[in-house]
Design an enzyme around this catalytic site. Structure first.
Site, PDB file in Angstrom:
ATOM      1  CE  LYS A 141       3.746   1.115  10.011  1.00  0.00           C
ATOM      2  NZ  LYS A 141       3.146   0.213   9.051  1.00  0.00           N
ATOM      3  CE  LYS A 191       6.722   2.393   5.980  1.00  0.00           C
ATOM      4  NZ  LYS A 191       6.076   1.862   4.812  1.00  0.00           N
ATOM      5  NE  ARG A 226       4.591  -6.244   4.766  1.00  0.00           N
ATOM      6  CZ  ARG A 226       3.944  -6.867   5.737  1.00  0.00           C
ATOM      7  NH1 ARG A 226       3.545  -8.106   5.561  1.00  0.00           N
ATOM      8  NH2 ARG A 226       3.689  -6.266   6.869  1.00  0.00           N
ATOM      9  NE  ARG A 271      10.718  -6.527   4.574  1.00  0.00           N
ATOM     10  CZ  ARG A 271      10.547  -6.201   5.846  1.00  0.00           C
ATOM     11  NH1 ARG A 271       9.439  -5.632   6.254  1.00  0.00           N
ATOM     12  NH2 ARG A 271      11.484  -6.453   6.738  1.00  0.00           N
TER      13      ARG A 271
HETATM   14  P1  ATP Z   1       3.115  -0.259   5.457  1.00  0.00           P
HETATM   15  O1  ATP Z   1       1.826  -0.639   4.778  1.00  0.00           O
HETATM   16  O2  ATP Z   1       3.067   0.950   6.312  1.00  0.00           O
HETATM   17  O3  ATP Z   1       4.320  -0.299   4.559  1.00  0.00           O
HETATM   18  P2  ATP Z   1       3.645  -2.835   6.467  1.00  0.00           P
HETATM   19  O4  ATP Z   1       2.775  -3.528   7.471  1.00  0.00           O
HETATM   20  O5  ATP Z   1       3.645  -3.359   5.072  1.00  0.00           O
HETATM   21  O6  ATP Z   1       3.317  -1.318   6.539  1.00  0.00           O
HETATM   22  P3  ATP Z   1       5.775  -2.301   8.237  1.00  0.00           P
HETATM   23  O7  ATP Z   1       6.724  -3.266   8.794  1.00  0.00           O
HETATM   24  O8  ATP Z   1       4.798  -1.734   9.159  1.00  0.00           O
HETATM   25  O9  ATP Z   1       5.131  -2.930   6.950  1.00  0.00           O
HETATM   26  O10 ATP Z   1       6.578  -1.083   7.616  1.00  0.00           O
HETATM   27  C1  ATP Z   1       7.821  -1.345   7.078  1.00  0.00           C
HETATM   28  C2  ATP Z   1       7.689  -1.553   5.582  1.00  0.00           C
HETATM   29  O11 ATP Z   1       8.251  -0.440   4.931  1.00  0.00           O
HETATM   30  C3  ATP Z   1       8.520  -2.745   5.163  1.00  0.00           C
HETATM   31  O12 ATP Z   1       7.696  -3.876   5.026  1.00  0.00           O
HETATM   32  C4  ATP Z   1       9.179  -2.324   3.871  1.00  0.00           C
HETATM   33  O13 ATP Z   1       8.486  -2.890   2.783  1.00  0.00           O
HETATM   34  C5  ATP Z   1       9.000  -0.829   3.795  1.00  0.00           C
HETATM   35  N1  ATP Z   1      10.255  -0.068   3.816  1.00  0.00           N
HETATM   36  C6  ATP Z   1      10.540   0.954   2.984  1.00  0.00           C
HETATM   37  N2  ATP Z   1      11.716   1.496   3.271  1.00  0.00           N
HETATM   38  C7  ATP Z   1      12.231   0.815   4.320  1.00  0.00           C
HETATM   39  C8  ATP Z   1      13.428   0.923   5.095  1.00  0.00           C
HETATM   40  N3  ATP Z   1      14.344   1.848   4.837  1.00  0.00           N
HETATM   41  N4  ATP Z   1      13.606   0.037   6.104  1.00  0.00           N
HETATM   42  C9  ATP Z   1      12.678  -0.894   6.378  1.00  0.00           C
HETATM   43  N5  ATP Z   1      11.518  -1.044   5.702  1.00  0.00           N
HETATM   44  C10 ATP Z   1      11.292  -0.193   4.681  1.00  0.00           C
END
Ligand code: ATP
Length: 593
Positions: free
Chosen positions: A425, A252, A274, A257
């Site tokens: 995650k 991660k 995002r 994103r």
């Molecule tokens: P967080 O603040 O924990 O990143 P979030 O709500 O922005 O959470 P989540 O969907 O919960 O997003 O966690 C996935 C996020 O992690 C994605 O939005 C992406 O930006 C990031 N990410 C990093 N590496 C990866 C990966 N290998 N696959 C998918 N998402 C990834």
């Protein structure tokens, strides 16, 4: 449809305190519109001039609107400014002055939806030399030929402060009712919305082509797909169990994103955030690399853009990657601190939609088109069924400065726009602490008392998002831990989003000093989640007969301020809080068996 009718409906919506009633009023309004008016009307309800990726900003400066009101009504600007100081809402000020306007320069024309939308679009997009005067003139023209109630909404719209409190899910239910008479078609509308991120377009297709149009909806290159999101679990065992014993685990990366859309034929690349904004100019090195390093004529792929030190193999912290979010000097920054894209998913390639294909097939295809070794690389991953291997992969990722891992279900489709267990995650922050940080939505705030009186700010009332009901449920009051700078910042931002009464989509048993439109998200850390009779997050009758919801104990803000990358519907959900509470109980039990 006349804009005066729209204004009447908007006025009604403002006074409504129940979401179901809101759907009914919206449905009635949408039914009155003609087919070609649905699209602008949907954008207007959203308070926008187009989908987020079109990048058309509403939000002209208050002083322009004051000048336009003065010009349209024949009063002095200082009188307008004085009135605004009292009302705190330029919409009401516009309504007041247009209601008693001295000049009858124009006969009142009957403004229709498209006419008003077109004028506001023109005001928002006029730029260059002399544009300020031109904007004031155009706005003054629109106000002069409007009725007082129309003026209220025109002023608020151009300021970017319409704040009807209507969420996307509510609009979709109303659209569903408009065509089918039932709210239940919402799900299919949501599928269409998830693959184009343009609710105006979805509404228009539905209004003109009906159910068939929505069912045949397909991906369009350069229209972003709403991102899939991850659930969370704290241990390798639990994740493996949830995934059926075997899954992929990917690093991660803690960067930005990026959804990359590529057409070689058109020599065009666009990168979306995002939140679905077009961020292409921010990533010149990734844009160039997409044309050179991806072996496909057309593709939509997703990855995390992050500053990465090739020599040491270390990842830079998020704060360094985020420096890219700026307007000027990007090329220079891209030389000093180049970003890499770690690609992790593929949604579309050469005319073929990949969303419904299982993860493993999407990944294999992605591997076949990413040359690797350059700016664009593949996310690192393994496939495992062993908790031990899982743990050591996680530890290794964290040692390299990564945030943790994302486990992926090998058989799952790409679930656009939803937080599902097909991605789970596990972050380093879950270790040694009771819970992850929580992203909450501000729904109200308090006066400053004591020494805080001078800041006019004393704390926040915050909520989680209940996605099933499409409402915001209170989960915490944050009253301590603010710096002076934060207090000033919150006061100045929240003052603008103040509303007279509790917004219809907020469910609360607590009355803050001021209600605000639920639009801002902050990240908080808390000691634990407790049961509370005060809060409405997950409120229900418990086994012992007490009625309780969930609350965050000892909350403190950890984000710098407002989290700009999340909309209120992307905040932590009530369901996630319930899950975190269960996890916390399990951890406590295993600590004190
Ligand atoms: P967080 O603040 O924990 O990143 P979030 O709500 O922005 O959470 P989540 O969907 O919960 O997003 O966690 C996935 C996020 O992690 C994605 O939005 C992406 O930006 C990031 N990410 C990093 N590496 C990866 C990966 N290998 N696959 C998918 N998402 C990834």
């Amino acid at each position: 449809m006349l804009f005066s009718d729209v204004a009447e409906y908007f006025d009604k919506i403002e006074g409504i305190s129940s979401r179901l009633q809101m759907i009914d009023v919206l449905t009635e309004m949408l039914k009155k519109a003609r087919e070609h008016e649905i699209k602008p009307l949907v954008y207007m309800i959203q308070g926008m001039l187009g989908p987020p990726f079109a990048g058309i900003e509403v939000g002209i400066a208050e002083s322009f609107v004051e000048a336009a009101i003065a010009d349209a009504s024949g009063y002095e600007k200082k009188e307008v400014v004085e009135n605004f100081r009292r009302t705190g809402d330029l919409g009401s000020t516009a309504e007041f002055f247009i209601g008693k306007k001295r000049l009858k320069r124009m006969s009142e024309s009957k403004l229709d939806v498209n006419g008003i939308f077109g004028s506001i679009m023109k005001i928002a997009t006029t730029s260059g030399e002399g544009s300020q005067q031109a904007k004031i003139k155009m706005l003054s023209g629109a106000l002069a030929s409007s009725r007082p109630l129309e003026a209220r909404y025109i002023a608020r719209f151009v300021l970017g402060e319409l704040r009807l409190g209507v969420g996307d899910a509510t609009i979709m239910e109303a659209l569903s009712k408009m065509v089918t008479g039932e709210r239940t078609f919402k799900e299919r509308l949501e599928n269409a919305y998830n693959i184009c991120s343009d609710l105006g377009k979805v509404g228009e297709v539905f209004a003109t082509k009906g159910v068939k149009g929505i069912e045949n909806f397909s991906i369009s290159l350069f229209e972003p797909i709403r991102p899939a999101l991850a659930e969370r679990l704290p241990t390798a065992e639990e994740i493996l169990r949830k995934m059926g014993g075997r899954c992929a685990i990917e690093s991660k990366y803690d960067g930005l994103r990026a959804q990359v859309h590529l057409s070689k034929k058109k020599k065009r690349v666009e990168i979306f955030s995002r939140r679905l904004e077009k961020l292409t100019p921010m990533f010149p090195e990734i844009t160039r690399a997409a044309l050179d390093e991806i072996n496909a004529e057309e593709a939509i792929l997703e990855g995390e853009a992050i500053a990465y030190d090739e020599v040491s193999g270390e990842f830079h912290p998020f704060q360094e990657t985020i420096q890219r979010k700026r307007k000027h000097g990007i090329e220079k920054k891209s030389e000093e601190l180049p970003l890499h894209l770690f690609a992790f998913d593929l949604m579309y390639i050469n005319g073929e939609d990949y969303l419904d294909k299982p993860y493993e097939e999407r990944r294999k295809k992605l591997e076949s088109i990413v040359k690797g070794g350059g700016t664009i690389r593949l996310s690192d991953r393994i496939i495992t069924s062993s908790p031990k291997e899982f743990e050591s992969y996680f530890n290794n990722a964290v040692e390299h400065g990564l945030e943790g891992i994302i486990a992926k279900d090998l058989h799952s489709r790409y679930v656009a726009g939803a937080r599902k267990f097909s991605w789970i995650k596990m972050k380093r922050s879950y270790r040694g602490e009771l819970s992850d940080t929580v992203d909450v939505v501000i729904v109200g705030y308090y006066f400053g008392r004591g020494i805080r009186a001078e800041f006019g700010f004393g704390g926040l009332l915050c909520a989680t998002y209940n996605e099933k009901k499409d409402v915001f449920e209170t989960v915490t009051r944050i009253g301590t831990g603010f710096t002076e700078k934060q207090m000033k910042m919150f006061k100045s931002i929240l003052e603008k989003s103040k509303v007279k009464s509790k917004p219809a989509r907020v469910v609360s048993n607590i009355e803050p000093d001021f209600w605000v439109d639920p639009e801002y998200v902050v990240t908080v850390k808390a000691d634990e989640i407790t049961l509370s009779p005060m809060h409405t997050c997950g409120l229900e009758t418990r086994a012992d007969g007490t009625v309780a919801g969930y609350a965050l104990r000892f909350p403190r803000i950890v984000s710098d301020g407002i989290r700009g990358d999340k909309s209120s519907e992307e905040a932590t959900t009530t369901k996630e809080i319930v899950e975190m509470f269960k996890q916390q109980r399990k951890t406590k039990l295993s600590d004190n068996p």
